[in-house]
Design an enzyme around this catalytic site. Sequence first.
Site, PDB file in Angstrom:
ATOM      1  N   ARG A 182     -41.309 106.102 -54.363  1.00 31.00           N
ATOM      2  CA  ARG A 182     -41.020 107.461 -53.768  1.00 31.00           C
ATOM      3  C   ARG A 182     -40.617 107.853 -52.660  1.00 31.00           C
ATOM      4  O   ARG A 182     -42.063 107.743 -51.664  1.00 31.00           O
ATOM      5  CB  ARG A 182     -42.059 108.894 -53.984  1.00 31.00           C
TER       6      ARG A 182
ATOM      7  N   ARG B 170     -48.061 116.282 -50.325  1.00 30.29           N
ATOM      8  CA  ARG B 170     -46.241 115.571 -50.153  1.00 30.29           C
ATOM      9  C   ARG B 170     -45.922 116.622 -49.977  1.00 30.29           C
ATOM     10  O   ARG B 170     -45.799 116.929 -49.191  1.00 30.29           O
ATOM     11  CB  ARG B 170     -46.796 115.550 -52.015  1.00 30.29           C
TER      12      ARG B 170
ATOM     13  N   LYS C 298     -54.307 114.948 -54.351  1.00 31.72           N
ATOM     14  CA  LYS C 298     -53.419 115.042 -53.429  1.00 31.72           C
ATOM     15  C   LYS C 298     -52.965 116.471 -53.104  1.00 31.72           C
ATOM     16  O   LYS C 298     -53.504 117.407 -54.203  1.00 31.72           O
ATOM     17  CB  LYS C 298     -52.060 114.378 -54.741  1.00 31.72           C
TER      18      LYS C 298
ATOM     19  N   CYS D 190     -47.140 112.822 -71.064  1.00 30.24           N
ATOM     20  CA  CYS D 190     -49.063 113.110 -71.166  1.00 30.24           C
ATOM     21  C   CYS D 190     -48.868 114.374 -70.788  1.00 30.24           C
ATOM     22  O   CYS D 190     -47.959 115.451 -69.755  1.00 30.24           O
ATOM     23  CB  CYS D 190     -49.633 112.380 -70.506  1.00 30.24           C
TER      24      CYS D 190
HETATM   25 FE1  SRM Z   1     -46.389 112.846 -61.400  1.00 30.06          FE
HETATM   26  C1  SRM Z   1     -48.860 110.618 -61.203  1.00 30.06           C
HETATM   27  C2  SRM Z   1     -44.063 111.073 -61.923  1.00 30.06           C
HETATM   28  C3  SRM Z   1     -44.373 115.559 -60.068  1.00 30.06           C
HETATM   29  C4  SRM Z   1     -48.872 116.018 -62.064  1.00 30.06           C
HETATM   30  N1  SRM Z   1     -46.614 111.678 -61.866  1.00 30.06           N
HETATM   31  C5  SRM Z   1     -47.703 110.712 -62.311  1.00 30.06           C
HETATM   32  C6  SRM Z   1     -47.006 109.007 -61.525  1.00 30.06           C
HETATM   33  C7  SRM Z   1     -47.165 108.279 -60.277  1.00 30.06           C
HETATM   34  C8  SRM Z   1     -47.696 108.063 -62.486  1.00 30.06           C
HETATM   35  C9  SRM Z   1     -48.981 107.876 -62.099  1.00 30.06           C
HETATM   36  O1  SRM Z   1     -50.338 107.907 -61.110  1.00 30.06           O
HETATM   37  O2  SRM Z   1     -49.421 106.481 -62.663  1.00 30.06           O
HETATM   38  C10 SRM Z   1     -45.841 109.339 -62.647  1.00 30.06           C
HETATM   39  C11 SRM Z   1     -44.867 108.404 -61.998  1.00 30.06           C
HETATM   40  C12 SRM Z   1     -43.626 107.545 -62.964  1.00 30.06           C
HETATM   41  C13 SRM Z   1     -43.297 107.241 -62.617  1.00 30.06           C
HETATM   42  O3  SRM Z   1     -42.554 105.987 -63.938  1.00 30.06           O
HETATM   43  O4  SRM Z   1     -41.704 107.041 -62.316  1.00 30.06           O
HETATM   44  C14 SRM Z   1     -45.666 110.463 -61.471  1.00 30.06           C
HETATM   45  N2  SRM Z   1     -44.639 113.221 -61.036  1.00 30.06           N
HETATM   46  C15 SRM Z   1     -43.924 112.080 -61.982  1.00 30.06           C
HETATM   47  C16 SRM Z   1     -42.319 112.941 -61.297  1.00 30.06           C
HETATM   48  C17 SRM Z   1     -41.392 111.419 -60.867  1.00 30.06           C
HETATM   49  C18 SRM Z   1     -41.857 112.890 -62.716  1.00 30.06           C
HETATM   50  C19 SRM Z   1     -39.906 113.635 -62.627  1.00 30.06           C
HETATM   51  O5  SRM Z   1     -39.850 112.941 -63.694  1.00 30.06           O
HETATM   52  O6  SRM Z   1     -39.763 113.934 -61.976  1.00 30.06           O
HETATM   53  C20 SRM Z   1     -42.848 113.605 -60.439  1.00 30.06           C
HETATM   54  C21 SRM Z   1     -42.397 112.894 -58.581  1.00 30.06           C
HETATM   55  C22 SRM Z   1     -42.556 114.498 -57.755  1.00 30.06           C
HETATM   56  C23 SRM Z   1     -42.576 113.721 -56.274  1.00 30.06           C
HETATM   57  O7  SRM Z   1     -41.101 113.751 -56.078  1.00 30.06           O
HETATM   58  O8  SRM Z   1     -43.573 114.025 -55.869  1.00 30.06           O
HETATM   59  C24 SRM Z   1     -43.748 114.346 -60.818  1.00 30.06           C
HETATM   60  N3  SRM Z   1     -46.393 115.561 -61.280  1.00 30.06           N
HETATM   61  C25 SRM Z   1     -45.538 116.224 -61.026  1.00 30.06           C
HETATM   62  C26 SRM Z   1     -46.108 117.320 -60.983  1.00 30.06           C
HETATM   63  C27 SRM Z   1     -44.612 118.565 -60.377  1.00 30.06           C
HETATM   64  C28 SRM Z   1     -44.605 118.939 -58.916  1.00 30.06           C
HETATM   65  O9  SRM Z   1     -45.200 118.745 -58.161  1.00 30.06           O
HETATM   66  O10 SRM Z   1     -43.801 119.712 -59.176  1.00 30.06           O
HETATM   67  C29 SRM Z   1     -47.097 117.296 -61.413  1.00 30.06           C
HETATM   68  C30 SRM Z   1     -47.234 119.072 -61.808  1.00 30.06           C
HETATM   69  C31 SRM Z   1     -48.428 119.766 -60.561  1.00 30.06           C
HETATM   70  C32 SRM Z   1     -49.321 119.583 -60.407  1.00 30.06           C
HETATM   71  O11 SRM Z   1     -49.417 118.208 -59.110  1.00 30.06           O
HETATM   72  O12 SRM Z   1     -50.262 119.595 -60.755  1.00 30.06           O
HETATM   73  C33 SRM Z   1     -47.432 116.689 -61.234  1.00 30.06           C
HETATM   74  N4  SRM Z   1     -48.538 113.459 -61.878  1.00 30.06           N
HETATM   75  C34 SRM Z   1     -49.089 114.691 -61.835  1.00 30.06           C
HETATM   76  C35 SRM Z   1     -50.497 114.280 -62.148  1.00 30.06           C
HETATM   77  C36 SRM Z   1     -51.661 114.936 -62.551  1.00 30.06           C
HETATM   78  C37 SRM Z   1     -52.526 115.530 -61.240  1.00 30.06           C
HETATM   79  C38 SRM Z   1     -53.455 116.858 -61.772  1.00 30.06           C
HETATM   80  O13 SRM Z   1     -53.833 116.935 -60.681  1.00 30.06           O
HETATM   81  O14 SRM Z   1     -54.173 116.683 -62.755  1.00 30.06           O
HETATM   82  C39 SRM Z   1     -50.925 112.702 -62.360  1.00 30.06           C
HETATM   83  C40 SRM Z   1     -52.000 111.984 -62.325  1.00 30.06           C
HETATM   84  C41 SRM Z   1     -52.646 111.813 -60.822  1.00 30.06           C
HETATM   85  O15 SRM Z   1     -52.783 112.092 -60.396  1.00 30.06           O
HETATM   86  O16 SRM Z   1     -54.288 111.335 -62.076  1.00 30.06           O
HETATM   87  C42 SRM Z   1     -49.125 112.290 -61.632  1.00 30.06           C
HETATM   88 FE1  SF4 Z   2     -46.114 112.443 -65.677  1.00 25.52          FE
HETATM   89 FE2  SF4 Z   2     -48.086 111.911 -67.473  1.00 25.52          FE
HETATM   90 FE3  SF4 Z   2     -44.626 111.936 -67.547  1.00 25.52          FE
HETATM   91 FE4  SF4 Z   2     -46.214 109.921 -66.539  1.00 25.52          FE
HETATM   92  S1  SF4 Z   2     -46.212 110.446 -68.714  1.00 25.52           S
HETATM   93  S2  SF4 Z   2     -44.671 111.168 -65.796  1.00 25.52           S
HETATM   94  S3  SF4 Z   2     -48.045 110.902 -65.668  1.00 25.52           S
HETATM   95  S4  SF4 Z   2     -46.102 113.710 -67.172  1.00 25.52           S
END
Ligand code: SRM
Ligand code: SF4
Length: 568
Positions: free
Chosen positions: A79, A148, A212, A478
Amino acid sequence: MSPEPETPKPPSANEGLKAASNFLRGSIARDMRDNSTGAISEDNNQLTKFHGLYLQDDRDLRGERRRQNLEKAYMFMLRVRLPGGRCTSQQYLVLERLADERGNGTLRLTTRQTFQLHGVLKGNVKPLIQGMHTVLLDSIAACGDVNRNVMAPPNPERSAVHQQVYELARGFSEFALPKTRAYHEIWLDDELAAGGESEEEPLYGSTYLPRKFKTGFAVPPSNDVDLFSQDLGFIAIVEHERLAGFNVAVGGGLGMSHGNAETFPRLADVIGFIPPDKVTDMGAAVITAQRDYGDRANRKHARLKYTIEDRGIAWFQAEVERRAGFRLEPARPFQFTRIADEYGWHRGADGSWYFGLFILSGRIKDTPSQRLKSALREIAQVHEGDFRLTPSQNISISGVSDAGKPVIEAILSKYGLAAQNRQSALRLNALSCVALPTCGLALAESERALPPLLEKLEQVLDECGLRDEVINIRMTGCPNGCARPYLAEIGIVGKAPNKYNLYLGARYNGTRLNRLHAESLTPDQIVETLAPILRSYALERTPGEQFGDFCTRTVLTKSAGAPLAATA
Ligand code: SRM
Ligand code: SF4
């Protein structure tokens, strides 16, 4: 609510790992040299996140690999760090080439305005990062327990205030970067600091944050960055066409786990107003308060939103003011009216043009029916301005001159993209997360399931005469909430293979969370459930009533779904 921590619980394994990592080095370099496996150790996997890297495997191949007694098809996701989503044409071209040479040939625009490259084999990681470095791109702190990628409205050329806000967002991103040289040593072969000089992390300390941390800047009336989902949000207050300062919002976050009521989405609270020159001091106070009081024992309870829920917003504000050394002024009035990107051509205040291009789920690739990747490459080859990635996974071709406009238009037409922005309003307001096959946490499909679902819903919309009615829909594989589904008028959240929970009733401008309406539906059942509601909406809505508000007024009063946490 007590400001004092309860009896301390033992810190989570990640805390020991960070502390022992020598500022995020661990044994990453050694693991990356090990050719006997495509993977790295689980400990180093936790540490590489701070370097913008995730170890993944191709989940489509798991069964076959198991049958053949092979290890999983390991690969990395990288990323990029891209504050405010700005990327020059030259940077774009290099990333696109690196995606071909070092990744799976696609670029993925994310919901936080940056690029992800998927399918990067172990031996390709270092050349990829070195290639990015030639155009001054990095992936430091794109993931991990730190601040981030900082979000800001794309297209700063819209006004002088937008430009100023972009600069502040960029400055804050730099300020909050980890100071360790680990990234440069491991990936760019810089000389080892391990030779003697000691390092420190003045903002974070050696164990960084409990979890994060996300920061966003918004300029009303647009809430394109989904301000209330951020840990830390700055809402620009514009008075007499000048930036007076920011309302500060804290404690937003969306992630939750199915069946665990102690986890929930939460909207940020607005705690007051600061002048523009106090952004860094305020940000440092919020980050260090969370650093010192966030839960380091339970990672499912470690985000700032839980610190605030547990201790109270009044306590948190007082703590932040104490650290910052000044009091917040009362919050000033503001209004968010929209959240979507601006599609098509627009002229900025500086006289330049920008073109907002819709990209479904942000995936840039060539398919037999659409050569999007080739089109963007050709545009980047002639485009003198830059690209702006939007919080809705789209791209804006920005800084186009009068002379350049017809050239870009001709390329868009040549590749059949001129009509790209003339699709159903539902599709133009759709987001999905990546999910399968790369995301290790996916319980169900998302990016791959969205197109057929949209097609079926579009048939219903056509029958009801709602094709051009703006309704936003967001799907995830999810409950982690990566496409911010709990802020969508229609939120679809994966629960199990081919099964989703359906949420309804968020406010279109991102100021009210939706609520659970029905559980464990297949995509076809989602369409069956939504069809009568859409039909009633077409016939019974009040003038100007948006779909989320209609659902809250009619459907949700009857549904059994429990309200989710706070509403604004
Ligand atoms: Fe996310 C974890 C993809 C925005 C909440 N997110 C992940 C992971 C890295 C899975 C992992 O931990 O193994 C995903 C990678 C998937 C892949 O194959 O690419 C992933 N998140 C993404 C992206 C790529 C979604 C998308 O389709 O655009 C976004 C990348 C953002 C970036 O450039 O930094 C992305 N993730 C978000 C957002 C939205 C936002 O930030 O505006 C959220 C919800 C807001 C928040 O953080 O509360 C989000 N991602 C999570 C979470 C849950 C965090 C929590 O507090 O519970 C996880 C899991 C974790 O952190 O344990 C997660
Ligand atoms: Fe994020 Fe869950 Fe989608 Fe994976 S399946 S990219 S952790 S919302």
